[in-house]
Design an enzyme around this catalytic site. Structure first.
Site: not given
Length: 588
Positions: A435, A477, A486
């Protein structure tokens, strides 16, 4: 501004991350040499910070796809706040977690500096630290002023493009004498102190040496800022910083400031060799009853908000390495080692608030629900700090603490049910969809279709540690799942220290990291079906997605329906019984 630093390698000597396939290739090394995957891993972890840089980038940048960005930060406040690091997967800069990150990395470089030196990564460590510390100096333009945030979280979270279209305006937020923030000021002081001690070559263990980047002039500059910020934290009205800067509350709200004050006093004692400040740290620890946060059952994790476990480890190190510091406590003492070992023993014995998942990850409910690897890696880092600097090698706890720390490190490196090394670009089975707006490279960006636009991330964010799996050790994922995917500055910090220690450990460094033995494609064979159920993605929750209020409402409905059914059933039985009974003769 102090600019002198170690010369970075040039030409072919410049470290660049190898392709992920390198992580699955057994090394052809001599028997007694360090396995090359360890230095490469350390290099990748540092490279990640270069990818997170903000401001005008140098000509010798190693991340070719990054551009100058946010070069006018601070203009609204009349100061230069360009530079520094973007905090996570977006483009906001936060001082509070950055300060924790710098403190943690400098602490690790003090204890495990030989690892950086052996891996030829000390110049990159110096470069990484100065990029953050020099910005932190700019964020502290006056003794009682500290800028704690640059950028608007709401505005930024709606943007999912590259570093050339970062939304503006980018507001600057500060704490000062009239609007103080004790925790943020104290944490920044601790960062400056820890890094000053590193650059002054102050050791915390007789068994190891700091990284070779001594610069007394820079150390003095950092110490001056540490002292000013500690004075700011202790001499102004004391409150959490988000009270003065509500804009930071959603992302990094602090739960208190007493642990930061105590940790700041101890790190400043190390940097300035002050028995008075050590005594203040002891007094704070007792006055604020911080021992309650390392007691089994109420034990906290160590992270950007919670520092008490780090306090007892640092206190133990100082008391052993610098006994002269303890001479000014006026009978007000702390048994640091007792409190530290109660905390660690409970962790290992299963008597703490933390527990092991089925796959072996140390989990703290409420703390591990988002970024699950972070509490585990920070615990492993503290265990390693303590065992290697405080315990005698003949102590049974020395082996058990390091063994547990190694198990948590190995989980992150791939010894987990998903067979995933949770560091981007390390292995073919590493996460491919972190992310990260910077790495996604969507142009034009389409945040509504974040998981599919683009189909594959344009850039590999080498060395980025992702959030981690769920409580059942599952990992999807999925780019939109910021809980699991993230990246953040503080996620990499403990792993840097653990890898540096592994390199300087003759036993560990001669063996390949566990991810080398993972067959590429192993993750695809066990990847969970469906979608996650967490704070970012709820589509996988199904009937288990009820909040507490929904569960209560459902319980009430079930109870009411049950009572009605029971009543109807009883009435039916009554009617059947009455109608089937023989008629009794009338009497009278």
């Amino acid at each position: 501004m102090v600019t002198a630093q170690l010369s970075l390698p040039t030409g072919n000597a410049t470290y660049m991350p190898p392709d992920a396939s390198f992580g699955a290739q057994p090394s052809n090394k001599t028997v007694n040499s360090v396995d090359p995957h360890w230095p490469s891993l350390l290099g990748n972890l540092l490279w990640f910070y270069e990818a997170q840089r903000s401001g005008k980038l140098p000509e010798n940048k190693r991340v070719p796809w990054r551009n100058d960005s946010a070069v006018e930060d601070g203009k609204d406040a009349g100061v230069d706040l360009s530079g520094g690091y973007y905090d996570a997967g977006d483009y906001v800069k936060f001082t509070y977690p950055l300060s924790f990150t710098l403190m943690s990395i400098c602490w690790g470089a003090i204890d495990f500096g030989t690892g950086y030196d052996s891996a030829n990564q000390t110049a990159y460590l110096d470069d990484m630290l100065r990029w953050g510390l020099d910005w932190l100096i700019k964020a502290h333009p006056l003794a009682n002023t500290l800028f704690v945030q640059v950028g608007d979280s709401d505005l930024d979270n709606a943007y999912w493009g590259g570093d050339q279209g970062i939304p503006t305006p980018r507001a600057s937020f500060q704490i000062n004498e009239t609007s103080p923030g004790t925790d943020a000021a104290a944490q920044a002081s601790a960062a400056f102190s820890a890094c000053s001690a590193l650059y002054a070559n102050h050791s915390l263990s007789s068994q190891s040496s700091p990284a070779s980047l001594t610069n007394i002039t820079y150390a003095s500059t950092l110490l001056n800022h540490a002292q000013q910020l500690y004075g700011f934290a202790t001499n102004t009205s004391q409150r959490t910083y988000q009270t003065s800067v509500p804009a930071s509350a959603d992302a990094y709200a602090s739960s208190g400031y007493t642990d930061e004050l105590t940790l700041a006093a101890l790190f400043l004692a190390l940097a300035s060799n002050s028995s008075q400040l050590y005594a203040q740290g002891v007094s704070d620890y007792n006055q604020f009853n911080l021992n309650q946060y390392v007691k089994p059952g109420n034990d906290q994790v160590f992270n950007w908000d919670s520092k008490s476990p780090g306090v007892v480890v640092l206190g133990s190190q100082l008391a052993k390495m610098y006994p002269s510091l303890t001479s000014n406590t006026d009978g007000n003492s702390v048994n640091w080692t007792r409190d530290a070992e109660k905390y660690f023993d409970a962790m290992l014995d299963g008597n703490s608030r933390g527990f092991l998942t089925g796959g072996g990850l140390l989990w703290y409910s409420g703390d591990s629900d988002e970024a699950s690897l972070n509490p585990s890696l920070n615990a492993a880092m503290l265990l390693t700090h303590y065992a290697t600097s405080v315990l005698d090698t003949s102590s049974p706890k020395y082996a058990s603490y390091l063994s547990f720390a190694q198990s948590q490190l190995n989980y992150t490196l791939g010894s987990n049910p998903m067979h995933v090394p949770y560091i981007v670009g390390t292995h073919p089975d590493s996460p491919r969809n972190p992310h990260s707006a910077i790495a996604t490279g969507a142009s034009p960006y389409d945040i509504a279709n974040i998981d599919t636009v683009p189909e594959e991330e344009r850039y590999v964010l080498y060395g980025a540690v992702v959030g981690g799996p769920d409580i059942r050790d599952r990992f999807w994922d999925l780019r939109s799942d910021w809980v699991q995917g993230e990246v953040a500055l503080d996620y990499n910090a403990p792993l840097l220290s653990l890898v540096a220690y592994s390199i300087m450990n003759d036993t560990i460094s001669k063996h390949e990291p566990v991810f080398v033995s993972i067959e590429p494609g192993s993750y695809d064979r066990v990847k969970p079906k469906g979608t996650p159920c967490d704070a970012a993605v709820s589509s996988g929750c199904g009937i288990h997605a009820f909040k507490s209020g929904g569960k209560i409402a459902m319980a009430v409905i079930v109870t009411v329906v049950g009572v009605v059914v029971l009543g109807l059933g009883s009435y039916w039985i009554y009617l059947v019984t009455r109608n089937s009974s023989p008629m009794l003769p009338k009497t009278g």
